[in-house]
Design a protein around this motif. Structure first.
Motif, PDB file in Angstrom:
ATOM      1  N   ASN A   1       0.868  -1.170   0.000  1.00  0.00           N
ATOM      2  CA  ASN A   1       0.000   0.000   0.000  1.00  0.00           C
ATOM      3  C   ASN A   1       0.908   1.225   0.000  1.00  0.00           C
ATOM      4  O   ASN A   1       1.642   1.452   0.965  1.00  0.00           O
ATOM      5  CB  ASN A   1      -0.905   0.000   1.236  1.00  0.00           C
ATOM      6  N   ARG A   2       0.889   1.982  -1.084  1.00  0.00           N
ATOM      7  CA  ARG A   2       1.697   3.207  -1.165  1.00  0.00           C
ATOM      8  C   ARG A   2       0.831   4.375  -0.715  1.00  0.00           C
ATOM      9  O   ARG A   2      -0.204   4.662  -1.326  1.00  0.00           O
ATOM     10  CB  ARG A   2       2.215   3.441  -2.567  1.00  0.00           C
ATOM     11  N   ILE A   3       1.248   5.036   0.366  1.00  0.00           N
ATOM     12  CA  ILE A   3       0.487   6.143   0.932  1.00  0.00           C
ATOM     13  C   ILE A   3       1.208   7.444   0.606  1.00  0.00           C
ATOM     14  O   ILE A   3       2.386   7.617   0.913  1.00  0.00           O
ATOM     15  CB  ILE A   3       0.293   5.964   2.446  1.00  0.00           C
ATOM     16  N   THR A   4       0.470   8.350  -0.044  1.00  0.00           N
ATOM     17  CA  THR A   4       0.995   9.644  -0.461  1.00  0.00           C
ATOM     18  C   THR A   4       0.204  10.735   0.244  1.00  0.00           C
ATOM     19  O   THR A   4      -1.027  10.710   0.234  1.00  0.00           O
ATOM     20  CB  THR A   4       0.859   9.816  -1.986  1.00  0.00           C
ATOM     21  N   THR A   5       0.920  11.676   0.871  1.00  0.00           N
ATOM     22  CA  THR A   5       0.247  12.790   1.543  1.00  0.00           C
ATOM     23  C   THR A   5       0.825  14.102   1.030  1.00  0.00           C
ATOM     24  O   THR A   5       1.855  14.122   0.358  1.00  0.00           O
ATOM     25  CB  THR A   5       0.442  12.725   3.074  1.00  0.00           C
ATOM     26  N   ASN A   6       0.143  15.203   1.385  1.00  0.00           N
ATOM     27  CA  ASN A   6       0.665  16.527   1.028  1.00  0.00           C
ATOM     28  C   ASN A   6       1.402  17.173   2.207  1.00  0.00           C
ATOM     29  O   ASN A   6       1.653  18.372   2.195  1.00  0.00           O
ATOM     30  CB  ASN A   6      -0.460  17.444   0.531  1.00  0.00           C
ATOM     31  N   PHE A   7       1.755  16.355   3.222  1.00  0.00           N
ATOM     32  CA  PHE A   7       2.436  16.935   4.381  1.00  0.00           C
ATOM     33  C   PHE A   7       3.640  16.127   4.851  1.00  0.00           C
ATOM     34  O   PHE A   7       4.405  16.598   5.680  1.00  0.00           O
ATOM     35  CB  PHE A   7       1.444  17.144   5.539  1.00  0.00           C
ATOM     36  N   VAL A   8       3.835  14.903   4.361  1.00  0.00           N
ATOM     37  CA  VAL A   8       5.054  14.135   4.658  1.00  0.00           C
ATOM     38  C   VAL A   8       5.470  13.405   3.383  1.00  0.00           C
ATOM     39  O   VAL A   8       4.732  13.356   2.395  1.00  0.00           O
ATOM     40  CB  VAL A   8       4.856  13.111   5.805  1.00  0.00           C
ATOM     41  N   ASP A   9       6.652  12.795   3.406  1.00  0.00           N
ATOM     42  CA  ASP A   9       7.131  12.039   2.250  1.00  0.00           C
ATOM     43  C   ASP A   9       6.266  10.811   2.019  1.00  0.00           C
ATOM     44  O   ASP A   9       5.701  10.227   2.956  1.00  0.00           O
ATOM     45  CB  ASP A   9       8.585  11.594   2.465  1.00  0.00           C
ATOM     46  N   ASP A  10       6.195  10.394   0.751  1.00  0.00           N
ATOM     47  CA  ASP A  10       5.477   9.171   0.400  1.00  0.00           C
ATOM     48  C   ASP A  10       6.135   7.981   1.090  1.00  0.00           C
ATOM     49  O   ASP A  10       7.329   7.984   1.361  1.00  0.00           O
ATOM     50  CB  ASP A  10       5.506   8.938  -1.110  1.00  0.00           C
ATOM     51  N   ASP A  11       5.336   6.944   1.342  1.00  0.00           N
ATOM     52  CA  ASP A  11       5.886   5.734   1.948  1.00  0.00           C
ATOM     53  C   ASP A  11       5.119   4.520   1.441  1.00  0.00           C
ATOM     54  O   ASP A  11       3.940   4.627   1.071  1.00  0.00           O
ATOM     55  CB  ASP A  11       5.805   5.818   3.474  1.00  0.00           C
ATOM     56  N   THR A  12       5.777   3.378   1.413  1.00  0.00           N
ATOM     57  CA  THR A  12       5.165   2.137   0.954  1.00  0.00           C
ATOM     58  C   THR A  12       5.187   1.144   2.105  1.00  0.00           C
ATOM     59  O   THR A  12       6.220   0.935   2.744  1.00  0.00           O
ATOM     60  CB  THR A  12       5.932   1.567  -0.258  1.00  0.00           C
ATOM     61  N   PHE A  13       4.028   0.518   2.359  1.00  0.00           N
ATOM     62  CA  PHE A  13       3.874  -0.379   3.489  1.00  0.00           C
ATOM     63  C   PHE A  13       3.381  -1.745   3.021  1.00  0.00           C
ATOM     64  O   PHE A  13       2.684  -1.870   2.011  1.00  0.00           O
ATOM     65  CB  PHE A  13       2.862   0.192   4.499  1.00  0.00           C
ATOM     66  N   PHE A  14       3.687  -2.776   3.801  1.00  0.00           N
ATOM     67  CA  PHE A  14       3.203  -4.126   3.550  1.00  0.00           C
ATOM     68  C   PHE A  14       1.691  -4.183   3.788  1.00  0.00           C
ATOM     69  O   PHE A  14       1.189  -3.614   4.749  1.00  0.00           O
ATOM     70  CB  PHE A  14       3.925  -5.107   4.475  1.00  0.00           C
ATOM     71  N   ALA A  15       0.981  -4.880   2.909  1.00  0.00           N
ATOM     72  CA  ALA A  15      -0.481  -5.004   3.045  1.00  0.00           C
ATOM     73  C   ALA A  15      -0.917  -6.437   2.752  1.00  0.00           C
ATOM     74  O   ALA A  15      -0.316  -7.128   1.924  1.00  0.00           O
ATOM     75  CB  ALA A  15      -1.185  -4.041   2.093  1.00  0.00           C
ATOM     76  N   THR A  16      -1.960  -6.858   3.419  1.00  0.00           N
ATOM     77  CA  THR A  16      -2.534  -8.181   3.208  1.00  0.00           C
ATOM     78  C   THR A  16      -4.030  -8.103   3.505  1.00  0.00           C
ATOM     79  O   THR A  16      -4.534  -7.052   3.903  1.00  0.00           O
ATOM     80  CB  THR A  16      -1.840  -9.229   4.095  1.00  0.00           C
ATOM     81  N   GLY A  17      -4.752  -9.198   3.309  1.00  0.00           N
ATOM     82  CA  GLY A  17      -6.177  -9.173   3.617  1.00  0.00           C
ATOM     83  C   GLY A  17      -6.953 -10.270   2.927  1.00  0.00           C
ATOM     84  O   GLY A  17      -6.386 -11.203   2.344  1.00  0.00           O
ATOM     85  N   LEU A  18      -8.271 -10.128   2.990  1.00  0.00           N
ATOM     86  CA  LEU A  18      -9.209 -11.118   2.454  1.00  0.00           C
ATOM     87  C   LEU A  18     -10.264 -10.421   1.610  1.00  0.00           C
ATOM     88  O   LEU A  18     -10.508  -9.225   1.777  1.00  0.00           O
ATOM     89  CB  LEU A  18      -9.887 -11.882   3.597  1.00  0.00           C
ATOM     90  N   PHE A  19     -10.902 -11.166   0.711  1.00  0.00           N
ATOM     91  CA  PHE A  19     -11.991 -10.606  -0.070  1.00  0.00           C
ATOM     92  C   PHE A  19     -12.977 -11.714  -0.443  1.00  0.00           C
ATOM     93  O   PHE A  19     -12.645 -12.899  -0.431  1.00  0.00           O
ATOM     94  CB  PHE A  19     -11.481  -9.887  -1.325  1.00  0.00           C
ATOM     95  N   ALA A  20     -14.218 -11.298  -0.751  1.00  0.00           N
ATOM     96  CA  ALA A  20     -15.261 -12.242  -1.144  1.00  0.00           C
ATOM     97  C   ALA A  20     -16.256 -11.512  -2.031  1.00  0.00           C
ATOM     98  O   ALA A  20     -16.403 -10.284  -1.950  1.00  0.00           O
ATOM     99  CB  ALA A  20     -15.972 -12.816   0.086  1.00  0.00           C
ATOM    100  N   GLY A  21     -16.935 -12.256  -2.893  1.00  0.00           N
ATOM    101  CA  GLY A  21     -17.883 -11.596  -3.777  1.00  0.00           C
ATOM    102  C   GLY A  21     -18.823 -12.545  -4.480  1.00  0.00           C
ATOM    103  O   GLY A  21     -18.760 -13.775  -4.313  1.00  0.00           O
ATOM    104  N   LEU A  22     -19.711 -11.953  -5.272  1.00  0.00           N
ATOM    105  CA  LEU A  22     -20.651 -12.674  -6.133  1.00  0.00           C
ATOM    106  C   LEU A  22     -20.407 -12.236  -7.574  1.00  0.00           C
ATOM    107  O   LEU A  22     -20.107 -11.067  -7.827  1.00  0.00           O
ATOM    108  CB  LEU A  22     -22.100 -12.353  -5.743  1.00  0.00           C
ATOM    109  N   ASP A  23     -20.552 -13.162  -8.505  1.00  0.00           N
ATOM    110  CA  ASP A  23     -20.292 -12.902  -9.912  1.00  0.00           C
ATOM    111  C   ASP A  23     -21.428 -13.508 -10.736  1.00  0.00           C
ATOM    112  O   ASP A  23     -21.688 -14.711 -10.641  1.00  0.00           O
ATOM    113  CB  ASP A  23     -18.943 -13.521 -10.300  1.00  0.00           C
ATOM    114  N   TYR A  24     -22.113 -12.665 -11.517  1.00  0.00           N
ATOM    115  CA  TYR A  24     -23.217 -13.142 -12.355  1.00  0.00           C
ATOM    116  C   TYR A  24     -22.805 -13.049 -13.819  1.00  0.00           C
ATOM    117  O   TYR A  24     -22.498 -11.954 -14.317  1.00  0.00           O
ATOM    118  CB  TYR A  24     -24.486 -12.327 -12.114  1.00  0.00           C
TER     119      TYR A  24
END
Length: 197
Positions: free
Chosen positions: A115-138
């Protein structure tokens, strides 16, 4: 952002090679909801909920799919709208699919990336990200399908340097955007359309 877009383009090129028989390109739009963050000095920050857009390129095989997911989300600190915070996710994802009816499928999966986080008040930074997802598909036919999806992303936002600090020499490390072993949980609710070829 250019690095992330290059990675998405490379992933698209790799998945478009003739040896792959069933590629899906999915466009997403929806709402992102973010939890509060606690800084190393006990301050709380919450990102305002807002719209996100995303695209994924997936290789579909019997009962599963895997690919690359890219999402962009613009927000700001809820208690200070002048402080802008943008989030770009680039994730490898994999899911298992199960039929409900002839045209309706459900799927559940996991993701891993940055996850690359960019702000207008500090330097950009890149962080480790993980997670889950689920959905329906027609499945509509002619390679098209529509769906809905919910996605949880956990970003480990640990900073090892002092950022966005005040200029008062009498104070030590009074940073307003400095995190120590905190995680940012974001939830995305999306509608999507997929074209498979």
């Amino acid at each position: 952002m250019n690095k992330l877009l290059c990675a998405v383009a490379l992933g698209t090129a790799l998945f478009s090679m003739p040896s792959f028989a069933d590629i899906g390109i999915t466009a997403y739009a929806g709402q992102t909801y973010s939890q509060k963050l606690h800084t190393s000095k006990g301050q709380e920050h919450e990102l305002a909920d807002d719209t996100h857009f995303a695209v994924s390129v997936d290789h579909h095989i019997d009962g599963a799919k895997y690919g690359i997911y890219y999402s962009f989300f613009e927000s700001e600190l809820e208690n200070s709208p002048t402080h802008k915070v943008d989030s770009e996710l680039l994730l490898f994802q994999s899911a298992v699919k199960r039929p409900i009816t002839d045209n309706l499928y459900t799927y559940v999966g996991a993701q891993l990336g940055v996850n690359r986080i960019t702000t207008n008040f500090v330097d950009d930074d890149t962080f480790f990200a993980t997670g889950l997802f689920a959905g329906l598909d027609y499945q509509l036919g002619a390679g098209f399908s529509v769906g809905t999806e919910v996605r949880w992303v956990a970003t480990i936002v640990k900073n090892t340097s002092a950022v966005s600090c005040d200029n008062d020499p009498e104070t030590v490390d009074t940073c307003s955007w400095h995190f120590d072993n905190d995680s940012l949980s974001q939830f995305q609710a999306s509608a999507n359309i997929t074209y498979r070829f």
